[in-house]
Design an enzyme around this catalytic site. Structure first.
Site: not given
Ligand code: PLP
Length: 491
Positions: A109
């Site tokens: 993120k």
């Molecule tokens: C948020 C997240 C995901 C999922 O990603 P999306 O864009 O919501 O599909 C997968 N792995 C981790 C470690 C995350 O923080």
């Protein structure tokens, strides 16, 4: 660029879309035309990470000059990632892993939340808004810290994060309560994540209805993944990975690459679809889910049915039953049928289920495949890959590696396959230690050190320093005090 809503023909300019996040009709913003005549995928893949980011953000946010975007990209990324090329691609067995976890919070993120604050501030200027942007975020652990790091000391913004008291891991808590920055505020809520989330939604509604912020020089906004400003930066690393394989002579431009994406809210994988629409030779986008496999069923059958048990898994960032960003994909696949879209979303909220027409499902399956992998299977895959190749994955990445193995057996064409890795294994040390067969007593920080000794991998610097940082944010407040907390921390 003109953006439009997925639920009605409402339009917005690119800075307006970033500033408002969600469209006034509850829909999500998408470029009005998904054609990008001035953009050349073949030229862009040759560039480095920052160069690709400039090209893509300038294409999607063309109200800004090239120079403004270049400044924004530098301010967003320089000095913030611990890998020199930001998102490296590494070979693991017969696959590649695209590592997205070298940002300040050790999860993917960071890639988008590093950009969003700068994009919001620039959008505020373009729209002639002078109010300070006050970001409210409820978090179950990961998003809050990534948003705090992104908005820290960005002039014109302020960020308040609420997390459930006792509901996050020791590392996640330490990451948030030690957060530096003059404009960062954090409170633990007496309640669970849903209480925090509901509390934030209520503040948005109440402050709007009662005009609470009028004359206070502040406007509320959110940093969640429905904002187009969070989706756009995620397109960058698909190009970067393709470019890496190109430079290593693994393919020639035009050869297709498959991507496997550990999926929750469908933002990450949707960015891959955008990359394809922008001309990147993407083969299949493989959606990997954990035991919360609502997307696996949907992509295979065309019926989205959220009426099922919710599982708390060892890949918690993917524990989700309503994937917001799927709405954008369905809109594009239905050729912009906003009336149909509004209907499906209405049945989802009223009945918990909807089914798309067979023709749409067929189109969906041309670009997407789907697999799911529960904790037991993901743990088995994580442990086996570690023993066979020495590669240590986190539990979210392990779900994708498990999906990749099944996809390998099913697929028709042999082409390079890239698995997106969304978190550092040190961030989820408990399930990782279990998967590789290590018993360990002690607190989470001891465990991280032990995992480092055993694996020979260095603890990410931002996690290593946590234990010694002073705690700055010690407030624990009742659910009914959240609005007061916001008011008392305005400028
Ligand atoms: C948020 C997240 C995901 C999922 O990603 P999306 O864009 O919501 O599909 C997968 N792995 C981790 C470690 C995350 O923080």
């Amino acid at each position: 660029m003109i953006y439009r809503s997925t639920r009605s023909p409402i339009q917005a300019s690119d800075p307006e879309a970033v500033l408002s996040g969600i469209a006034p009709d509850g829909g999500l913003f998408l470029p009005k035309e998904m054609v990008f005549p001035a953009f050349s995928a073949e030229e862009t893949v040759k560039k480095d990470f920052l160069g690709i980011a400039e090209d893509i953000l300038h294409t999607l946010f063309d109200s800004f000059t090239r120079e403004e975007i270049a400044d924004l990209v530098r301010a967003s990324y320089e000095g913030k990632f611990s890998a020199p090329d930001f998102t490296p691609t590494v070979p693991v067995g017969d696959k590649y892993v695209l590592e997205l976890f070298y940002g300040p919070t050790c999860a993917f993120k960071d890639v988008a939340l590093s950009v969003l604050p700068h994009l919001m501030v620039k959008s505020r200027e373009k729209c002639g808004v002078t109010d300070e942007i006050v970001i409210l975020t409820a978090t179950s652990g990961d998003t809050g810290k990534a948003a705090l790091c992104g908005f820290r000391d960005v002039a014109g913004t302020r960020i308040l994060v609420f997390y459930p008291h006792g509901g996050v891991s020791a590392v996640q808590r330490a990451q948030m309560v030690t957060q530096p920055g003059e404009n960062t505020f954090v409170a633990a809520i007496e309640g669970n994540f849903d209480d925090a989330q509901t509390g934030v939604k209520n503040i948005f509604a109440r402050f709007a209805a009662e005009n609470t912020l009028s004359g206070k020089g502040a406007r509320l906004s959110s940093a969640n993944s429905i904002n187009i400003g969070r989706l756009a930066p995620q397109i960058v690393y698909y190009f970067k990975a393709y470019g890496d394989l190109l430079r290593e002579g693994r393919l020639s431009f035009g050869d297709k690459v498959d991507f496997v994406v550990p999926t929750g809210n469908f933002g990450n994988i949707l960015a891959g679809y955008f990359a394809k629409k922008m001309g990147l030779p993407v083969g299949k986008l493989v959606c990997a889910s954990n035991a919360n496999n609502v997307l696996t069923d949907f992509i295979r059958t065309g019926t989205y049915d959220k009426r099922r048990p919710f599982y708390q898994t060892e890949s918690p960032s993917m524990d989700i039953l309503v994937s917001s960003n799927l709405e954008r994909l369905l809109f594009l696949l239905s050729d912009g049928d906003d009336a149909a879209m509004a209907g499906w979303m209405k049945s989802l909220s009223e009945d918990g289920v909807y089914t798309v027409p067979a023709a749409l499902l067929e189109k969906l399956q041309e670009d997407f495949a789907a697999y799911c992998c529960d904790d037991a299977k993901a743990g088995e895959v994580l442990g086996r890959i570690y023993r066979e190749t020495g590669y240590l994955a986190d539990p979210h990445t392990a779900v994708a590696l498990g999906g990749a193995e099944e996809y390998f057996r099913d697929r028709m064409e042999d082409r390079p396959l890239v698995v997106l890795s969304t978190a550092s294994p040190f961030k989820f040390s408990g399930p990782v230690m279990k998967a590789i067969g290590l018993d360990f007593e002690g607190n989470e920080f001891d465990r991280i050190r032990r995992l480092s000794e055993v694996s020979g991998l260095a603890v990410p610097p931002s996690l290593a320093e946590l234990e010694s940082l002073p705690e700055r944010h010690k407030d624990v407040i009742g659910r009914d005090r959240m609005g007061d907390f916001v008011l008392s921390h305005l400028r």
